[in-house]
Write a protein that holds these residues in place. Structure first.
Motif, mmCIF file in Angstrom:
data_model
loop_
_atom_site.group_PDB
_atom_site.id
_atom_site.type_symbol
_atom_site.label_atom_id
_atom_site.label_comp_id
_atom_site.label_asym_id
_atom_site.label_seq_id
_atom_site.Cartn_x
_atom_site.Cartn_y
_atom_site.Cartn_z
ATOM 1 N N THR A 83 -3.802 -2.511 -6.447
ATOM 2 C CA THR A 83 -4.666 -2.531 -5.257
ATOM 3 C C THR A 83 -5.987 -3.201 -5.581
ATOM 4 O O THR A 83 -6.455 -4.081 -4.840
ATOM 5 C CB THR A 83 -4.930 -1.102 -4.759
ATOM 6 O OG1 THR A 83 -3.740 -0.336 -4.792
ATOM 7 C CG2 THR A 83 -5.510 -1.119 -3.360
ATOM 8 N N PHE A 86 -4.735 4.541 -4.698
ATOM 9 C CA PHE A 86 -4.836 3.139 -5.091
ATOM 10 C C PHE A 86 -4.551 3.019 -6.575
ATOM 11 O O PHE A 86 -4.655 3.988 -7.326
ATOM 12 C CB PHE A 86 -6.203 2.540 -4.724
ATOM 13 C CG PHE A 86 -7.366 3.073 -5.533
ATOM 14 C CD1 PHE A 86 -7.722 2.475 -6.738
ATOM 15 C CD2 PHE A 86 -8.110 4.146 -5.083
ATOM 16 C CE1 PHE A 86 -8.797 2.945 -7.483
ATOM 17 C CE2 PHE A 86 -9.187 4.629 -5.819
ATOM 18 C CZ PHE A 86 -9.534 4.032 -7.023
ATOM 19 N N ALA A 145 -7.784 -3.036 4.299
ATOM 20 C CA ALA A 145 -6.979 -2.144 3.458
ATOM 21 C C ALA A 145 -7.207 -0.699 3.896
ATOM 22 O O ALA A 145 -8.198 -0.073 3.507
ATOM 23 C CB ALA A 145 -7.336 -2.331 1.986
ATOM 24 N N MET A 154 -3.880 4.286 2.977
ATOM 25 C CA MET A 154 -3.437 4.362 1.587
ATOM 26 C C MET A 154 -3.656 5.781 1.081
ATOM 27 O O MET A 154 -4.769 6.294 1.132
ATOM 28 C CB MET A 154 -4.245 3.396 0.705
ATOM 29 C CG MET A 154 -4.178 1.941 1.116
ATOM 30 S SD MET A 154 -5.159 0.890 0.016
ATOM 31 C CE MET A 154 -6.828 1.354 0.529
ATOM 32 N N ILE A 176 0.851 -1.181 0.000
ATOM 33 C CA ILE A 176 0.000 0.000 0.000
ATOM 34 C C ILE A 176 0.892 1.237 0.000
ATOM 35 O O ILE A 176 2.069 1.181 0.350
ATOM 36 C CB ILE A 176 -0.959 0.036 1.213
ATOM 37 C CG1 ILE A 176 -0.186 -0.139 2.530
ATOM 38 C CG2 ILE A 176 -2.052 -1.026 1.058
ATOM 39 C CD1 ILE A 176 -1.050 -0.017 3.773
ATOM 40 N N LEU A 180 -12.790 3.517 -5.135
ATOM 41 C CA LEU A 180 -12.163 2.196 -5.027
ATOM 42 C C LEU A 180 -13.211 1.117 -4.791
ATOM 43 O O LEU A 180 -13.190 0.057 -5.429
ATOM 44 C CB LEU A 180 -11.133 2.193 -3.897
ATOM 45 C CG LEU A 180 -10.490 0.848 -3.533
ATOM 46 C CD1 LEU A 180 -9.867 0.177 -4.751
ATOM 47 C CD2 LEU A 180 -9.461 1.029 -2.426
#
Length: 265
Positions: A153, A149, A143, A146, A121, A202
């Motif tokens: 990822t 991404f 996760a 971060m 990450i 994401l």
């Protein structure tokens, strides 16, 4: 598999994942007492633990590690660079050298019947990773931390049954808030933290028909709040380039100071 956030937020993080035969914590950033209480809330105790997985060395992820290691004497898994930094963190006290086990990103290892894979990450730590954990054909992942991404990822977060994903801050709240400018830039940078909007983007890329639970985690106490994180992420998912609406999924915010709902997948 079972999956639960014992605590998640900028002040401390600890996530539980387990099967019928093994159980792990991802990070130990709260006190041993709080971990014990959180496990009790979900019907478990310290004796159930098989290992502790550490994502990186920042205090909100390791401050309870020393106490837990001395009480439970279970293996501690982390990257080599993270282990070196943990050993330099005097506040957690002495941990037996034999408990540390080095992991490498993209190389799977097992904890009893759990198959674990760490993956890189982007964060301002020595060698930070997230974790994907699988057993019996089911898989979950944690996760957070971060700054951005990538396709890498996304690839590591596909086809999960449950996920805890970072929704750290609202960009506007952060920009007009009281943090000093360098800290704001750190959080907003590529090695900082995911905003609510970026979390939603994401999430939109990893949702699929069989995703059973989504936890939004690592919320900033100063630059976010639960209702805002939830609403923003859901809006991003619904408006995004994917076939789903947020209401199609079980999305909830991981609590900062108590265990969230235990999810069985």
């Amino acid at each position: 598999m079972e999956f639960c956030s014992i605590a998640s937020g900028s002040s401390g993080n600890c996530i539980y994942a387990g099967s019928d035969h093994a159980a792990v914590l991802v990070d130990a950033g709260i006190s041993g007492k709080r971990v014990t209480e959180g496990l009790k809330q979900i019907g478990h105790d310290l004796s159930d633990l098989s290992a502790i997985l550490i994502t990186h060395e920042h205090s909100d992820h390791i401050q309870g590690l020393g106490v837990l290691a001395r009480k439970c004497h279970v293996p501690i898994y982390a990257t080599a660079a993270t282990i070196r930094q943990i050993k330099r963190y005097a506040a957690i006290g002495k941990i037996d050298e034999e408990l540390f086990h080095e992991v490498r990103a993209d190389e799977a290892f097992t904890v009893d019947d759990l198959e674990v894979e760490a993956f890189h990450i982007s964060h301002d730590a020595a060698d930070p990773v997230a974790y994907r954990i699988a057993s019996g054909g089911k898989s979950v992942a944690v996760a957070t931390d971060m700054g951005c991404f990538t396709d890498y990822t996304v690839d590591h977060l596909k086809e999960l049954d449950a996920v805890l994903i970072e929704a750290n801050h609202d960009v506007n709240m952060l920009q007009v808030g009281s943090y000093p400018y360098p800290l704001k830039m750190r959080i907003l940078g590529e090695k900082g933290h995911l905003s609510n909007e970026t979390c939603g983007a994401l999430l939109g890329q990893i949702l699929h028909d069989d995703m059973q639970a989504v936890f939004l985690g690592h919320l900033s106490k100063e630059n976010n709040y639960e209702a805002l994180a939830y609403a923003t992420v859901c809006a991003e998912v619904t408006a995004g380039d994917n076939p789903y609406k947020a209401k199609d999924f079980r999305i909830q915010v991981a609590a900062r100071d108590h265990a969230s709902e235990l999810v069985a997948v």
